[in-house]
Design an enzyme around this catalytic site. Sequence first.
Site, short mmCIF file in Angstrom:
data_model
loop_
_atom_site.label_atom_id
_atom_site.label_comp_id
_atom_site.label_asym_id
_atom_site.label_seq_id
_atom_site.Cartn_x
_atom_site.Cartn_y
_atom_site.Cartn_z
N LYS A 204 1.00 -1.35 0.01
CA LYS A 204 0.07 0.02 -0.17
C LYS A 204 0.97 1.26 0.11
O LYS A 204 1.90 1.31 0.78
CB LYS A 204 -0.79 -0.06 0.99
CG LYS A 204 -1.58 1.36 1.35
CD LYS A 204 -2.64 1.22 2.44
CE LYS A 204 -3.50 2.34 2.70
NZ LYS A 204 -4.37 2.35 3.93
N LYS A 258 -2.43 -1.58 -3.64
CA LYS A 258 -3.21 -0.26 -3.60
C LYS A 258 -2.56 1.02 -3.78
O LYS A 258 -1.32 0.88 -3.03
CB LYS A 258 -3.95 -0.36 -2.32
CG LYS A 258 -4.81 0.84 -1.93
CD LYS A 258 -5.30 0.84 -0.73
CE LYS A 258 -6.27 1.85 -0.20
NZ LYS A 258 -6.31 2.46 1.09
#
Length: 340
Positions: A204, A258
Amino acid sequence: MTSISFPTTRMRRLRYNPVLRKLVRENFISPDRLILPLFVRAGKGVRQPIPSMPGQFQLSIDEFAKEVEEAAELGLGGLILFGIPETKDAIGSDAMSDNGIIAKAIRTAKTIAKNRLLIITDVCFCEYTDHGHCGVLRETSLGRSDVDNDTTLENLVRQVIVQARAGVDMVAPSGMIDGMVGEIRRGLDDEGFTNIPIMSYAAKYASAFYGPFRDAAESAPKSGDRRSYQMDPAASAAQALREIQLDINEGADIIMIKPALAYLDIIRLAKEHFDGIPIAAYNVSGEYSMVKAAAERGWIDEKAVVTESLTAMSRAGASIIITYWAKDIASNLIHYTNQT
Ligand code: PBG
């Protein structure tokens, strides 16, 4: 690779008619592989539009219940829930309370969804702390505060146990706290929740594409940023592989990358390196809002752009996609099957 070239080989041969194009396709979007994020807050009859995310709302439990039913009827794979508590404090106590907003949301969702769709939680503290960081803060020798890794781990375990007791189907730790997956796994197992899978936000990035979400979840950090825990976009792709490998070693069942679009290379690398573990991509708020804004001006065709973008995530290697368009896709507002 075949090396026969033109004119024996004509690539257009397989593109001449739609039936032929469909026959040779390999990448599809399908509702049962989509997860819809929802924002739950206190109150009654609240359906508060999120200005930076047209079509998305903060929902009180009663309104949220309607969304759960709709998502189940549409055949979505699951929901990922974000709680917005009435009161925030330094450690995010609401997230660790059986009467907190997320525990209530899980109980409601499970009552309605039964086993028709997965109820997943984002496991983090940024929505619950008054400072907006993803864990407990502590002063550092650098003269600024930073998230204290190991104290935060203890609280993350408390948070997932509350969620597990409320009936959650899967947990998705998103704080990029070192050791979070292993500690959460141990915490769940110790309490007998051995069957709850962990979908880890494994790679992330500290991304500007989360901007609209922070309005939606009221979770923007009051000071500083998240760069001491989320990944540096300019770091080597190999660092993402290390992050993912660590999470797999610690017991992650599904790995997530992400944001999605700016990190398709990471999704592809993960697919090549870790085939055998499902990969999820989070089509984040900024990716959503940019398309919405351009479509509102008539500058791009929203439906076509969404189909193309999500197909690209699938082609890169994501089998699961978390997207704010999940309902639109499942209700055929946006084409998802072999319709084009
Ligand atoms: C953290 C979390 C964030 C998002 C999902 N989980 C925000 C952040 O890391 O700052 C972003 C999702 C999106 O932008 O759609 N709880």
